[in-house]
Scaffold this motif. Structure first.
Motif, PDB file in Angstrom:
ATOM      1  N   THR A  63      75.040   4.914  36.714  1.00 52.61           N
ATOM      2  CA  THR A  63      75.028   4.155  35.458  1.00 52.61           C
ATOM      3  C   THR A  63      74.619   2.706  35.699  1.00 52.61           C
ATOM      4  OG1 THR A  63      76.784   5.570  34.568  1.00 52.61           O
ATOM      5  CG2 THR A  63      76.403   3.457  33.461  1.00 52.61           C
ATOM      6  N   VAL A  64      75.175   2.088  36.745  1.00 50.92           N
ATOM      7  CA  VAL A  64      74.846   0.693  37.077  1.00 50.92           C
ATOM      8  C   VAL A  64      73.426   0.587  37.634  1.00 50.92           C
ATOM      9  CG1 VAL A  64      75.444  -1.268  38.563  1.00 50.92           C
ATOM     10  CG2 VAL A  64      77.259   0.093  37.491  1.00 50.92           C
ATOM     11  N   TYR A  65      73.084   1.516  38.530  1.00 49.80           N
ATOM     12  CA  TYR A  65      71.779   1.487  39.205  1.00 49.80           C
ATOM     13  C   TYR A  65      70.633   1.584  38.204  1.00 49.80           C
ATOM     14  CZ  TYR A  65      68.104   2.732  42.528  1.00 49.80           C
ATOM     15  OH  TYR A  65      66.942   2.760  43.268  1.00 49.80           O
ATOM     16  N   TYR A  78      76.074   6.815  28.635  1.00 51.30           N
ATOM     17  CA  TYR A  78      75.369   7.558  29.681  1.00 51.30           C
ATOM     18  C   TYR A  78      76.374   8.091  30.699  1.00 51.30           C
ATOM     19  CZ  TYR A  78      72.266   8.332  33.709  1.00 51.30           C
ATOM     20  OH  TYR A  78      71.603   8.881  34.779  1.00 51.30           O
ATOM     21  N   PHE A  79      77.330   7.238  31.092  1.00 49.88           N
ATOM     22  CA  PHE A  79      78.361   7.655  32.044  1.00 49.88           C
ATOM     23  C   PHE A  79      79.230   8.763  31.445  1.00 49.88           C
ATOM     24  CE2 PHE A  79      82.846   7.272  33.313  1.00 49.88           C
ATOM     25  CZ  PHE A  79      82.728   7.579  34.661  1.00 49.88           C
ATOM     26  N   ILE A 121      78.346  16.966  29.512  1.00 50.74           N
ATOM     27  CA  ILE A 121      77.447  17.134  28.354  1.00 50.74           C
ATOM     28  C   ILE A 121      75.995  17.029  28.807  1.00 50.74           C
ATOM     29  CG2 ILE A 121      76.665  16.052  26.204  1.00 50.74           C
ATOM     30  CD1 ILE A 121      79.573  15.278  25.671  1.00 50.74           C
ATOM     31  N   SER A 122      75.737  16.164  29.797  1.00 54.15           N
ATOM     32  CA  SER A 122      74.368  15.946  30.276  1.00 54.15           C
ATOM     33  C   SER A 122      73.755  17.216  30.866  1.00 54.15           C
ATOM     34  CB  SER A 122      74.346  14.829  31.325  1.00 54.15           C
ATOM     35  OG  SER A 122      75.151  15.175  32.439  1.00 54.15           O
ATOM     36  N   ASP A 133      70.396  17.982  29.220  1.00 52.72           N
ATOM     37  CA  ASP A 133      69.281  17.578  30.089  1.00 52.72           C
ATOM     38  C   ASP A 133      69.269  18.245  31.457  1.00 52.72           C
ATOM     39  OD1 ASP A 133      68.182  15.485  28.284  1.00 52.72           O
ATOM     40  OD2 ASP A 133      70.127  14.547  28.649  1.00 52.72           O
ATOM     41  N   HIS A 134      70.186  19.167  31.702  1.00 48.48           N
ATOM     42  CA  HIS A 134      70.294  19.855  32.991  1.00 48.48           C
ATOM     43  C   HIS A 134      70.543  18.866  34.141  1.00 48.48           C
ATOM     44  CE1 HIS A 134      69.983  23.779  34.930  1.00 48.48           C
ATOM     45  NE2 HIS A 134      69.498  23.155  35.977  1.00 48.48           N
ATOM     46  N   ILE A 135      71.411  17.897  33.883  1.00 49.62           N
ATOM     47  CA  ILE A 135      71.764  16.896  34.884  1.00 49.62           C
ATOM     48  C   ILE A 135      73.269  16.952  35.120  1.00 49.62           C
ATOM     49  CG2 ILE A 135      71.851  14.425  35.423  1.00 49.62           C
ATOM     50  CD1 ILE A 135      69.417  14.057  33.606  1.00 49.62           C
TER      51      ILE A 135
END
Length: 331
Positions: A103-105, A112-113, A120-121, A125-127
């Motif tokens: 998230t920071v990078y 997003y985090f 959920i990601s 998004d398959h992440i």
């Protein structure tokens, strides 16, 4: 020659089988990490992906036993609480620092985090840790899957799990043939559905395992491989992992029983089986982190970097597993 196996061995060697499945996953992840291996080893290690289906098969079997003991709603609530704690505590411990770093990078916001840590990601998004994302709904519906297995059983023939597995497989085949309109979310849902049959068959076979029923292992191996070959020939791009996991489980049981009768030490398999979940998670997240490190001349073949992933992952898995067990044992 004794061509029968005792299904009770699935329960007797459950931890060792989990250990074998864990090692299969670690080997399977070597190729995507970029480890340079001979072509034949790459092909063999690719089948290590069946370790996931062995996990699911054994999980379905184990959950059936625990659900059998439930008498009321309060016990069911406690069952959910214990099962989700067992998978989510190690997941949060291992995943949180890596997702915070991402998230920071990438200079993303808090949503997003939350999307990453909540899994959920994966669905959108398959992440993320897809295995955890899959276990959350499977555990949620496990009591109903067990009830359906019992309803679909035909008298003394415990085939409810097989029937459920067939229904999920048919759904997956319909999707894979392009009959349904698909989005990325639908793709991820049906990708998970392709692994659910392993869980259903594990649940369905549990009563037979408890009764120590004996079956002809040659029939199991031959029928599974024939069915896999036919389906794979008709639908070459489809995935039917349970049909490979069942023969592998049969072979592993035979091997473990032989080693046991000869007095071989199987502690390494027991050890890996105990930390199976944590080892999977550390391998996934440590792999991503170590892959971004500049190893200089040590990067050759990616042997040393991936060995570091495995060793550090196992060490951390032991610590995390003991912490999680100490929390669960206090309840």
């Amino acid at each position: 020659m004794n061509i029968k196996i005792n299904l009770g061995d699935l329960s007797r060697y459950r931890t060792e089988l989990m250990g074998i499945a864990t090692i299969m996953i670690l080997l399977c992840h070597a190729q995507p990490f970029g480890v340079h291996l001979p072509t034949i080893l790459n092909k063999i290690f690719t089948y290590g992906n069946q370790g996931v289906d062995i996990f699911l098969f054994l999980s379905g079997m184990g959950l059936y036993y625990s659900l059998e003991k439930i008498q009321d709603v309060n016990q069911l609530f406690y069952w959910y609480k214990k099962r989700y704690k067992r998978i989510l505590i190690p997941y949060f411990i291992i995943a949180t620092p890596f997702f915070l770093h991402s998230t920071v990078y990438y200079d993303e916001n808090i949503w997003y985090f939350i999307s990453l840590i909540s899994t959920i990601s994966f669905w959108t998004d398959h992440i993320g840790a897809w295995y955890i994302a899959m276990l959350i709904p499977i555990y949620l519906f496990a009591p109903e899957i067990k009830n359906l297995c019992n309803i679909l059983n035909v008298k003394r023939f415990k085939i409810g799990g097989v029937i459920l597995a067939m229904l999920f497989t048919i759904l997956y085949v319909i999707y894979d043939m392009g009959v349904m309109e698909c989005s990325k979310i639908v793709d991820n849902i049906f990708g998970v559905l392709s692994r659910v049959p392993s869980f259903c068959i594990g649940m369905g076979i549990a009563p037979l395992v408890k009764k120590n029923v004996e079956i002809n292992f040659l029939y199991v191996i031959i029928l599974s491989l024939i069915l896999y070959s036919v389906l794979h020939h008709c639908l070459p791009d489809s995935n039917f992992p349970v049909l490979l996991a069942i023969p592998l489980l049969t072979i592993y049981i035979l091997g473990l029983r032989y080693l046991d009768t000869k007095g071989f030490d199987m502690n390494i398999l027991t050890f890996m089986g105990v930390i199976s979940l944590e080892s999977y998670l550390t391998n996934v997240f440590f792999g991503g982190f170590f892959h971004r490190i500049n190893w200089g001349p040590l990067v050759y073949g990616n042997y040393i970097p991936y060995l570091c992933v495995i060793i550090s992952g196992i060490c951390c898995s032991v610590v995390i597993n003991r912490c999680v067990n100490s929390v669960l044992n206090k309840e």
